[in-house]
Design an enzyme around this catalytic site. Sequence first.
Site, PDB file in Angstrom:
ATOM      1  N   SER A 295     -16.610 -92.876 -55.421  1.00 34.88           N
ATOM      2  CA  SER A 295     -17.874 -93.466 -55.850  1.00 34.88           C
ATOM      3  C   SER A 295     -18.669 -92.548 -56.785  1.00 34.88           C
ATOM      4  O   SER A 295     -18.269 -92.321 -57.913  1.00 34.88           O
ATOM      5  CB  SER A 295     -18.690 -93.847 -54.609  1.00 34.88           C
ATOM      6  OG  SER A 295     -19.794 -94.642 -54.939  1.00 34.88           O
ATOM      7  N   ASP A 306     -14.637 -87.871 -69.910  1.00 38.85           N
ATOM      8  CA  ASP A 306     -14.632 -88.698 -71.117  1.00 38.85           C
ATOM      9  C   ASP A 306     -15.366 -88.037 -72.282  1.00 38.85           C
ATOM     10  O   ASP A 306     -15.013 -88.240 -73.450  1.00 38.85           O
ATOM     11  CB  ASP A 306     -15.257 -90.060 -70.828  1.00 38.85           C
ATOM     12  CG  ASP A 306     -14.297 -91.001 -70.116  1.00 38.85           C
ATOM     13  OD1 ASP A 306     -13.168 -90.562 -69.788  1.00 38.85           O
ATOM     14  OD2 ASP A 306     -14.670 -92.167 -69.882  1.00 38.85           O
ATOM     15  N   LYS A 320     -13.103 -95.908 -55.716  1.00 37.59           N
ATOM     16  CA  LYS A 320     -14.161 -96.843 -55.337  1.00 37.59           C
ATOM     17  C   LYS A 320     -15.113 -96.985 -56.518  1.00 37.59           C
ATOM     18  O   LYS A 320     -16.008 -96.167 -56.718  1.00 37.59           O
ATOM     19  CB  LYS A 320     -14.933 -96.372 -54.110  1.00 37.59           C
ATOM     20  CG  LYS A 320     -16.012 -97.369 -53.691  1.00 37.59           C
ATOM     21  CD  LYS A 320     -16.896 -96.819 -52.598  1.00 37.59           C
ATOM     22  CE  LYS A 320     -18.007 -97.812 -52.258  1.00 37.59           C
ATOM     23  NZ  LYS A 320     -18.940 -98.042 -53.389  1.00 37.59           N
TER      24      LYS A 320
END
Length: 451
Positions: A295, A306, A320
Amino acid sequence: MFNKAGAALLTAAMLAVSPAALAQDDGGQTSENGDTYRQLKLFGDVFERVRANYVEKVSDQKLVESAIRGMLSSLDPHSSYLDKDDFQDMKVQTEGEFGGLGIEVTMENGLVKVVSPIDETPAAKAGIRAGDLIVGIDGNPVMGMTLAEAVEQMRGKKGTDITLTVRRGDKEPFEVTITRDVIEIESVRSETFGNVGYVRVTTFNEQTQPGLESKIESISEDLGDDLKGYVLDLRNNPGGLLEQAISVSDTFLDAGEIVSTRGRDNEDNKRYNADAGDMTNGAPLVVLINGGSASASEIVAGALKDHGRALVLGTRSFGKGSVQTIMPLPGHGAIRLTTARYYTPSGRSIQADGIHPDLKVRQAEVKPIENGERRREADLRGALENGQNGDGENGDGAANDNGEGAGSAEAEDAEEKAAQKAARLQEDYQLSRAVDLLRGLTLFQSRVLQN
């Protein structure tokens, strides 16, 4: 006795909860609404039969709450109904202190699966690991329980014992007895390994961002210009508050998107961006993740990966990637409902796939191999001298770090701490690789600048 009139009243009350869903219009909704009425009548009929004919008397409240729990739990593993006590417990958890064993759990194939144990809690000390399946609680099988029922059984007063039957991989189930305690989470911890700063985030609660800022400031003051970079450890971090995940990511980013959420309605589509200013001034960063990172942890790791801000090392995270919205029900508690999915800045969904590390490094036990002392050039008869003055890097002219007072209590304490840190790196292979990676990167960069 509950009669058909009672069933009709119940159905009418349920319809009144969501009039928008049942309103007729000129767009062909009449048939759909009629089907909804029939399904709610079916519920009313079943409610009537159970209330009138079940072997034991059951309160209307229990029947309705059980129906709601079943409806929500059938949607996905994270949607659920919270009664008043559950709702209060949840609010306490986000503040950083709660009672229990110290594990984050979900449901998998009818069993309770450990997402991750929380550091320094009874479960972690008892050896519970991420990925363990809890198949029994105090001798009672978990199969057939809802997640809420299993969690309720694991709760209890501080100092009381609970015995869990655990299945780990393909091994035979074994029992673990754990003493319940009040779980006080220090969400951020730190230390240094030589010239590398180490920050461990165990969960994302209201204390996380202030704790992170304090630890980074402390490391910066301790190491000064010698600081070579940071290791951000998110292993076995089950997640927590979205706002904290965004804030932690923003700590290391100077600009750009951190995460986006996309749901069924446009109002659930949101983008969260970093503010200007990187607290670490762009210092090299390695993020550690594993199968217990879930999460909010995945949001942070995904954003830093990224943007090329960090190298992610370890194993694939839990996966998740869904957003749960807490919707209070006045006088009753709340529902936790999945309303959207998380996406990393590159537009990739985290759900069921997780974050893949840049460098896959599994936890391992490393032992030195004794090959004996080999002959070197200097051992050969007639070998040429080095030709340089002094004895090189390892000669007798090397400085003594301990100085004249090497035998003092302070020096002995420093040596003991250094030995403990060396042992820690020996035991934690992933952390050792992360520290070595940072040192290698900074060494390479310094040589490139020199040339």
